[in-house]
Design an enzyme around this catalytic site. Sequence first.
Site, short mmCIF file in Angstrom:
data_model
loop_
_atom_site.label_atom_id
_atom_site.label_comp_id
_atom_site.label_asym_id
_atom_site.label_seq_id
_atom_site.Cartn_x
_atom_site.Cartn_y
_atom_site.Cartn_z
N GLY A 66 0.82 -1.21 0.00
CA GLY A 66 0.00 0.00 0.00
C GLY A 66 0.85 1.26 0.00
N ASP A 67 0.19 2.39 -0.28
CA ASP A 67 0.84 3.71 -0.27
C ASP A 67 1.97 3.84 -1.28
OD1 ASP A 67 -0.85 4.44 1.84
OD2 ASP A 67 0.54 3.63 3.32
N GLU A 68 1.85 3.15 -2.39
CA GLU A 68 2.91 3.16 -3.41
C GLU A 68 2.85 4.40 -4.29
OE1 GLU A 68 0.60 0.82 -3.10
OE2 GLU A 68 1.50 -1.15 -2.75
N LYS A 75 -0.39 5.03 -5.83
CA LYS A 75 -1.42 4.61 -6.79
C LYS A 75 -2.27 5.78 -7.26
CE LYS A 75 -3.08 1.84 -3.70
NZ LYS A 75 -1.98 1.82 -2.72
N ASN A 101 -10.14 2.83 4.56
CA ASN A 101 -8.79 2.48 5.06
C ASN A 101 -7.75 3.04 4.10
OD1 ASN A 101 -9.77 0.66 3.11
ND2 ASN A 101 -8.79 -1.12 3.97
N GLY A 159 -5.80 5.72 1.82
CA GLY A 159 -5.51 7.16 1.84
C GLY A 159 -4.73 7.46 0.58
N HIS A 160 -5.33 8.19 -0.33
CA HIS A 160 -4.74 8.43 -1.65
C HIS A 160 -4.51 9.92 -1.85
CE1 HIS A 160 -6.72 4.43 -3.21
NE2 HIS A 160 -5.76 4.23 -2.33
N GLN A 174 -4.97 -0.33 -1.44
CA GLN A 174 -4.01 -1.20 -0.73
C GLN A 174 -2.98 -1.78 -1.72
OE1 GLN A 174 -7.67 -1.78 0.25
NE2 GLN A 174 -7.14 -0.07 1.55
N THR A 230 -5.40 -6.78 4.62
CA THR A 230 -6.73 -6.20 4.69
C THR A 230 -7.74 -7.30 4.32
OG1 THR A 230 -8.08 -4.28 4.13
CG2 THR A 230 -6.80 -5.28 2.31
N ARG A 237 0.17 7.40 10.98
CA ARG A 237 1.22 6.55 11.57
C ARG A 237 2.50 6.59 10.73
NH1 ARG A 237 -1.72 0.82 11.99
NH2 ARG A 237 -2.63 1.54 10.03
N LEU A 291 11.33 7.72 -7.00
CA LEU A 291 12.74 7.53 -7.31
C LEU A 291 13.56 8.72 -6.81
CD1 LEU A 291 14.59 5.46 -8.72
CD2 LEU A 291 14.41 6.84 -10.79
P1 GDP Z 1 -1.45 5.55 -2.47
O1 GDP Z 1 -2.22 5.15 -1.26
O2 GDP Z 1 -0.80 4.39 -3.15
O3 GDP Z 1 -2.25 6.38 -3.42
O4 GDP Z 1 -0.26 6.46 -1.95
P2 GDP Z 1 -0.32 7.59 -0.81
O5 GDP Z 1 -0.99 8.78 -1.35
O6 GDP Z 1 -0.82 7.02 0.46
O7 GDP Z 1 1.23 7.83 -0.56
C1 GDP Z 1 2.09 8.22 -1.57
C2 GDP Z 1 2.71 9.58 -1.18
O8 GDP Z 1 3.83 9.82 -2.02
C3 GDP Z 1 1.78 10.75 -1.38
O9 GDP Z 1 2.06 11.72 -0.42
C4 GDP Z 1 2.15 11.26 -2.78
O10 GDP Z 1 1.87 12.64 -2.97
C5 GDP Z 1 3.63 11.01 -2.78
N1 GDP Z 1 4.22 10.68 -4.09
C6 GDP Z 1 3.69 9.98 -5.13
N2 GDP Z 1 4.60 9.82 -6.10
C7 GDP Z 1 5.73 10.43 -5.68
C8 GDP Z 1 7.04 10.57 -6.23
O11 GDP Z 1 7.36 10.10 -7.30
N3 GDP Z 1 7.95 11.28 -5.47
C9 GDP Z 1 7.66 11.81 -4.26
N4 GDP Z 1 8.60 12.45 -3.60
N5 GDP Z 1 6.43 11.68 -3.71
C10 GDP Z 1 5.49 11.00 -4.41
P1 IMO Z 2 -3.80 2.60 0.40
O1 IMO Z 2 -4.94 2.38 -0.55
C1 IMO Z 2 -1.27 1.06 3.58
C2 IMO Z 2 -3.10 -1.90 6.27
C3 IMO Z 2 -3.26 -1.50 7.70
C4 IMO Z 2 -3.13 -2.86 8.37
C5 IMO Z 2 -3.85 -3.79 7.40
C6 IMO Z 2 -5.30 -4.07 7.74
O2 IMO Z 2 -3.66 4.02 0.85
O3 IMO Z 2 -2.55 2.03 -0.13
P2 IMO Z 2 -7.54 -2.65 7.57
O4 IMO Z 2 -7.92 -1.34 8.23
O5 IMO Z 2 -7.60 -2.63 6.10
O6 IMO Z 2 -8.27 -3.81 8.16
O7 IMO Z 2 -5.99 -2.86 7.99
O8 IMO Z 2 -3.79 -3.14 6.14
N1 IMO Z 2 -3.69 -0.97 5.28
C7 IMO Z 2 -2.98 -0.13 4.52
N2 IMO Z 2 -1.66 0.15 4.50
N3 IMO Z 2 -2.08 1.65 2.71
C8 IMO Z 2 -3.40 1.36 2.69
O9 IMO Z 2 -4.24 1.82 1.73
C9 IMO Z 2 -3.92 0.46 3.65
N4 IMO Z 2 -5.14 -0.02 3.93
C10 IMO Z 2 -5.00 -0.90 4.91
O10 IMO Z 2 -2.25 -0.61 8.11
O11 IMO Z 2 -1.78 -3.25 8.42
MG MG Z 3 -2.25 5.46 0.79
#
Ligand code: GDP
Ligand code: IMO
Ligand code: MG
Length: 425
Positions: free
Chosen positions: A12-14, A16, A38, A40-41, A222, A237, A301, A330
């Site tokens: 997650g949090d890549e 996306k 759950n 966060g984008h 995720q 999840t 967190r 990168l």
């Molecule tokens: P998601 O849940 O996969 O959509 O990712 P999140 O939004 O939770 O977390 C990705 C974080 O990295 C966000 O704060 C984005 O604004 C940031 N982000 C995305 N791509 C890049 C990148 O190439 N470089 C940097 N420095 N930040 C990025």
């Molecule tokens: P995005 O879409 C990162 C993790 C939680 C926990 C496990 C189970 O932003 O990538 P849950 O509340 O789903 O039952 O929690 O999954 N988790 C995530 N970690 N990014 C997320 O979403 C997540 N959604 C759930 O931290 O380990």
């Molecule tokens: Mg996220």
Amino acid sequence: MTNKVVIGAQWGDEGKAKITDILANRADFIIRYQGGCNAGHTVVADDVTYKFHLVPSGILYKNKFCLIGTGTVIHPESFKAEIDELKQQGVDLTGLKISSLASVTMPYHIEADGYNEEHAGKGKIGTTKKGIGPTYTDKAARIGLKIQDLYDEETLSEKLDVILPLKNKILSKVYGLDEYSKDCIIDLCKKYAEIFKPYVCFDLQKFLYEHKNDNILFEGAQGVMLDIDWGTYPFVTSSNPIGGGAAVGSGYGPKMIDDVIGVAKAYVTRVGEGPFVTELNDETGKHIRDVGHEFGVTTGRPRRCGWFDAVTMRYAVQAGGITQVALTKLDVFDTFKEIKICTAYKNIRTGEITKYYPTDVYTHKYFEPIYETYPGWCSDISKVREYDKLPKNAKKYISRLEEILEVPISIVSVGPDREQTIWRK
Ligand code: GDP
Ligand code: IMO
Ligand code: MG
């Protein structure tokens, strides 16, 4: 027409949402197919930061339909808070639709999630406490509420006669919490019905039929390693973030999918409990977290950080059905003298070395990462827009990843903004 799925290839949090946002520009119809708030984008466009949890990030473009699909779970108050914030930011929600078959997260689901987390001891998952697991549990147990139930008094009443006695027994006898009266839940459901009303797609089949020839973008939440079947179970999840989940949660079959874009950071992060072989509990891990601002969008967190784990990623490519990779963040390595890729695991009990992911996560504590080390580029790449203009060492790192993963890295992201993107030909 190529229909694409965007999925997380790690935990997650890549990034996306950023990738979905830029691809949405070329799509007509965006469907979020699983998960709930759950997720966060984050999308950064024209210096404005938008935070999404359930609303597809494609909503930032006008004249596109964005469906919160059948495979999702929706907590009404969180949904309201999200759309209120987006409206305040001037986002036009005209194209937003919600599947009438999506599941509703009720207050007792959130209470159950909190209780389970607090009383699980060593079995704690570290969930987001948004009620996700309990909502999917009830869906699978066939005692969940669907969005459409909120608009049908008779069905709702009949369903609650089955659900509430069960729920109340658990709430009072197991959790020691207050029971819910039927009147209270019916009042809540009336409130929820009002919240969803402008968006609900009651003629779901007709709507999906009319849009089947659109250029469709399926948005996952995720990541593969959090998938209920393919992730590091039980530290996962409760839904299917893999590419195949798009067919389950959207209403369109697998033949509608042309490409699965796996989004991966140039390193790895994870929030919550569970194994993480390349985790760095040292200054380097802290440095990645600080430079990459690795703190959760949903819970705040700090994210656990580590080097790129090509063993889990090769597995994610296979289980996720990934056909192309979008490599994000990168730029976070701009000041790093050395960068590592974990290419294999060594079993410290047997000495055996493997490049295949061990699916029994309880054995992960017996594996240590084997790294290849690459020199950094020690320059600012955040303004680079063409692949050829990347420093030689950055290209070497990307090429090596492609070689190991056996799929092309077609997008490289060098900053959070839409513009900070390199498309490879
Ligand atoms: P998601 O849940 O996969 O959509 O990712 P999140 O939004 O939770 O977390 C990705 C974080 O990295 C966000 O704060 C984005 O604004 C940031 N982000 C995305 N791509 C890049 C990148 O190439 N470089 C940097 N420095 N930040 C990025
Ligand atoms: P995005 O879409 C990162 C993790 C939680 C926990 C496990 C189970 O932003 O990538 P849950 O509340 O789903 O039952 O929690 O999954 N988790 C995530 N970690 N990014 C997320 O979403 C997540 N959604 C759930 O931290 O380990
Ligand atoms: Mg996220």
